[in-house]
Motif scaffolding. Structure first.
Motif, PDB file in Angstrom:
ATOM      1  N   ARG A   2      32.346  27.491  -6.741  1.00 35.05           N
ATOM      2  CA  ARG A   2      32.688  28.000  -5.570  1.00 35.05           C
ATOM      3  C   ARG A   2      33.009  27.069  -5.056  1.00 35.05           C
ATOM      4  N   ASP A   3      34.817  27.008  -5.334  1.00 33.47           N
ATOM      5  CA  ASP A   3      35.806  26.406  -4.490  1.00 33.47           C
ATOM      6  C   ASP A   3      37.159  26.684  -4.344  1.00 33.47           C
ATOM      7  N   ALA A   4      36.944  28.505  -4.219  1.00 30.29           N
ATOM      8  CA  ALA A   4      38.664  29.047  -3.147  1.00 30.29           C
ATOM      9  C   ALA A   4      38.627  28.756  -1.920  1.00 30.29           C
ATOM     10  N   LEU A   5      37.740  28.361  -0.721  1.00 27.73           N
ATOM     11  CA  LEU A   5      38.131  27.881   0.424  1.00 27.73           C
ATOM     12  C   LEU A   5      39.219  26.685   0.353  1.00 27.73           C
ATOM     13  N   ALA A   6      38.213  25.624  -0.378  1.00 31.22           N
ATOM     14  CA  ALA A   6      38.302  23.876  -0.675  1.00 31.22           C
ATOM     15  C   ALA A   6      39.882  24.083  -1.235  1.00 31.22           C
ATOM     16  N   ARG A   7      39.874  24.958  -1.976  1.00 30.47           N
ATOM     17  CA  ARG A   7      41.089  25.024  -3.245  1.00 30.47           C
ATOM     18  C   ARG A   7      42.528  25.412  -2.369  1.00 30.47           C
ATOM     19  N   GLU A   8      42.578  26.197  -0.660  1.00 35.70           N
ATOM     20  CA  GLU A   8      43.824  26.810  -0.522  1.00 35.70           C
ATOM     21  C   GLU A   8      43.637  25.372   0.337  1.00 35.70           C
ATOM     22  N   PHE A   9      43.181  24.600   0.672  1.00 30.25           N
ATOM     23  CA  PHE A   9      43.531  22.996   1.344  1.00 30.25           C
ATOM     24  C   PHE A   9      44.078  22.023   0.055  1.00 30.25           C
ATOM     25  N   PRO A  27      41.379  24.721 -10.674  1.00 30.15           N
ATOM     26  CA  PRO A  27      39.690  24.304 -10.736  1.00 30.15           C
ATOM     27  C   PRO A  27      39.469  23.408 -11.838  1.00 30.15           C
ATOM     28  N   VAL A  28      38.288  22.970 -11.318  1.00 28.11           N
ATOM     29  CA  VAL A  28      37.426  21.903 -12.492  1.00 28.11           C
ATOM     30  C   VAL A  28      36.491  22.827 -13.406  1.00 28.11           C
ATOM     31  N   PRO A  29      36.430  22.556 -15.331  1.00 31.28           N
ATOM     32  CA  PRO A  29      36.116  22.984 -15.768  1.00 31.28           C
ATOM     33  C   PRO A  29      34.441  22.861 -15.474  1.00 31.28           C
ATOM     34  N   LEU A  30      33.979  23.610 -15.989  1.00 27.66           N
ATOM     35  CA  LEU A  30      32.229  23.841 -15.497  1.00 27.66           C
ATOM     36  C   LEU A  30      31.320  23.851 -16.350  1.00 27.66           C
ATOM     37  N   LEU A  31      30.502  23.323 -16.234  1.00 25.60           N
ATOM     38  CA  LEU A  31      28.856  22.801 -17.782  1.00 25.60           C
ATOM     39  C   LEU A  31      28.125  23.751 -16.512  1.00 25.60           C
ATOM     40  N   ARG A  32      26.957  24.559 -17.580  1.00 27.49           N
ATOM     41  CA  ARG A  32      26.018  24.850 -17.115  1.00 27.49           C
ATOM     42  C   ARG A  32      24.738  24.268 -18.335  1.00 27.49           C
ATOM     43  N   ALA A  33      23.784  24.008 -17.140  1.00 28.78           N
ATOM     44  CA  ALA A  33      22.111  23.567 -17.762  1.00 28.78           C
ATOM     45  C   ALA A  33      21.495  24.631 -17.487  1.00 28.78           C
ATOM     46  N   GLY A  46      35.490  18.919  -3.449  1.00 28.72           N
ATOM     47  CA  GLY A  46      34.933  19.861  -4.480  1.00 28.72           C
ATOM     48  C   GLY A  46      34.293  20.114  -5.642  1.00 28.72           C
ATOM     49  N   SER A  47      35.264  18.270  -6.100  1.00 27.59           N
ATOM     50  CA  SER A  47      34.013  18.200  -7.781  1.00 27.59           C
ATOM     51  C   SER A  47      33.351  17.082  -7.745  1.00 27.59           C
ATOM     52  N   ALA A  93      19.311  28.407 -14.362  1.00 24.96           N
ATOM     53  CA  ALA A  93      20.501  27.973 -14.696  1.00 24.96           C
ATOM     54  C   ALA A  93      21.053  26.652 -13.324  1.00 24.96           C
ATOM     55  N   GLU A  94      21.714  25.901 -13.963  1.00 21.53           N
ATOM     56  CA  GLU A  94      22.280  24.879 -13.055  1.00 21.53           C
ATOM     57  C   GLU A  94      23.710  24.732 -13.563  1.00 21.53           C
ATOM     58  N   VAL A  95      24.749  25.362 -12.904  1.00 24.12           N
ATOM     59  CA  VAL A  95      26.080  24.392 -12.812  1.00 24.12           C
ATOM     60  C   VAL A  95      26.325  23.468 -11.993  1.00 24.12           C
ATOM     61  N   ALA A  96      26.935  22.606 -12.984  1.00 24.86           N
ATOM     62  CA  ALA A  96      28.019  21.864 -12.291  1.00 24.86           C
ATOM     63  C   ALA A  96      29.336  20.972 -12.775  1.00 24.86           C
ATOM     64  N   CYS A  97      30.368  21.390 -12.027  1.00 26.98           N
ATOM     65  CA  CYS A  97      31.771  20.418 -12.267  1.00 26.98           C
ATOM     66  C   CYS A  97      31.112  19.331 -13.669  1.00 26.98           C
TER      67      CYS A  97
END
Ligand SMILES: Cc1cc2nc3c(=O)[nH]c(=O)nc-3n(C[C@H](O)[C@H](O)[C@H](O)COP(=O)(O)OP(=O)(O)OC[C@H]3O[C@@H](n4cnc5c(N)ncnc54)[C@H](O)[C@@H]3O)c2cc1C
Length: 360
Positions: A192-199, A204-210, A337-338, A315-319
């Motif tokens: 959910r880093d769209a706002l951060a990426r504006e700057f 985007p960084v690939p994600l992992l799900r646990a 961001g990551s 589920a958890e998502v991490a960069c």
């Protein structure tokens, strides 16, 4: 200074802690309930280059835990169970690494240290550098403590826009409110880093799900974090050659291979366990895979020789990778961001670095 923190997970709460500790006034904008992680602080199995930073972060967690008992910090240690010759070879080689707090335990010593460990094993690799938090309590406990200082406020809203002016930053939220601050830290959720990426303009960084399961209370709950030998394949802190031999010689179960799993059982204060961890890559199917949950329960049941009941599943998502904090040229906005799967472990060390870089 007036510090704005966007995001509400454990790392964001630790940033708030650090800023308040340094005498600043913090307002945090958070629009949801943080996932909070497994609560395992696996400082002993990070990459060699991260060992010092992990030890420092753990020391800071210990300090936080001493001042805020509600976070549930405990230097629990961990035992990774070797059940085959190839896993034993990794455990033996790891125990020879003097830079790490590993000890190879014969089955009897492993069971003496951790009586809940009842299933068959060839050895246990104890790690004295690992610790636990009670993750769902960590954020509320830190916030309650900070609120008591009179210099911390949490607002339940979503930050939508951020503008830098000569005198500070102005944040607009989805509830129509605005927040003026001297500096801002962005700690968005993974993905959910769209706002951060504006700057930052960063990709985007690939994600992992646990996938995680919460069990009901056990008759004999382990005190230490327990892991199966598949952990050797997934954490970066074990010697490469025996791990490569393990991967070549020993197949994982179909579920463990498909969902990138190792089994981690983290003791909780309520007498139960949090079980993980899968490491699925994107795209994530909507459903949490049943074979992964069955594998977690079966292996933990074998290690403990116990019947487990499931009380919760999420589920958890991490960069997938860690990216260094990004400081805007104005010096007023820092984007975190990551933070990677060890985000919770490293949080206090990253918070110190962030505070230094923002001049707090
Ligand atoms: C493979 C894997 C391994 C892991 N291993 C571990 C482990 O060993 N130990 C451990 O403890 N954890 C572990 N985790 C968990 C992981 O560290 C964290 O759960 C995950 O990184 C989420 O971190 P977070 O706190 O940054 O995000 P979140 O928990 O999602 O918190 C972010 C918060 O910010 C809010 N937010 C986001 N954007 C905005 C906005 N614009 N405005 C307002 N609020 C906003 C969200 O609503 C949310 O409440 C693992 C996870 C995975 C996937």
């Amino acid at each position: 200074m007036r510090v704005a923190i966007i995001g509400g997970g454990v790392p964001a709460a630790v940033h708030a802690w650090t800023a308040v500790l340094r005498g600043h006034t913090v307002t945090q904008l958070d629009d949801g309930a943080p996932i909070a992680g497994s609560g395992a602080l696996r400082a002993g199995s990070v990459a060699a280059a991260d060992l010092e930073r992990a030890a420092h972060a753990l020391w800071l967690w210990r300090e936080i835990g001493g001042r805020v008992p509600g976070v549930g910090f405990r230097l629990s240690g961990s035992i990774t169970v070797a059940r085959t010759r190839a896993e034993l070879a990794v455990a033996e080689a790891a125990a020879a690494d003097t830079a790490r707090e590993f000890t190879l335990l014969e089955p009897e010593r492993a069971r003496a240290l951790e009586p809940a460990l009842r299933g068959p094993l060839l050895a246990g690799l104890h790690c004295g550098a690992d610790a636990v938090l009670t993750p769902h309590q960590t954020v509320p406990a830190l916030r309650a403590h900070l609120a008591g200082t009179g210099r911390f406020t949490a607002r339940g809203c979503s930050a939508r826009a951020l503008a830098v002016a000569a005198e500070g930053v102005l944040i607009r939220a989805d509830d129509g409110s605005a927040l003026a601050a001297d500096v801002a830290l962005l700690c968005p959720s993974p993905g959910r880093d769209a706002l951060a990426r504006e700057f930052t303009g960063a990709e985007p960084v690939p994600l992992l799900r646990a996938q995680r399961l919460r069990t009901g209370p056990l008759e004999r709950r382990p005190d230490a974090i327990l892991a199966d030998g598949d952990q050797f394949r997934h954490r970066p802190g074990y010697p490469r050659e025996p791990v490569a031999r393990l991967s070549a010689e020993q197949a994982q179960t179909a579920a463990a291979a498909e969902f990138g799993m190792h089994v981690l059982a983290v003791p909780r204060l309520d007498g139960g366990l949090t079980l993980g961890a899968t490491g699925e890559g994107e795209p994530f199917p909507a459903e949490l895979a049943e074979p992964a949950a069955e594998h977690l329960l079966a292996v933990t049941g074998e290690l403990l020789e116990a019947e487990l009941t499931v009380r919760g599943r999420w589920a958890e998502v991490a960069c997938a990778i860690e990216r260094a904090p990004w400081l805007a040229p104005s010096g007023r906005i820092l984007v975190l961001g990551s933070a990677g799967p060890d985000a919770t472990l490293f949080a206090p060390a990253v918070a110190e670095l962030a505070a230094d870089r923002l001049g707090l």
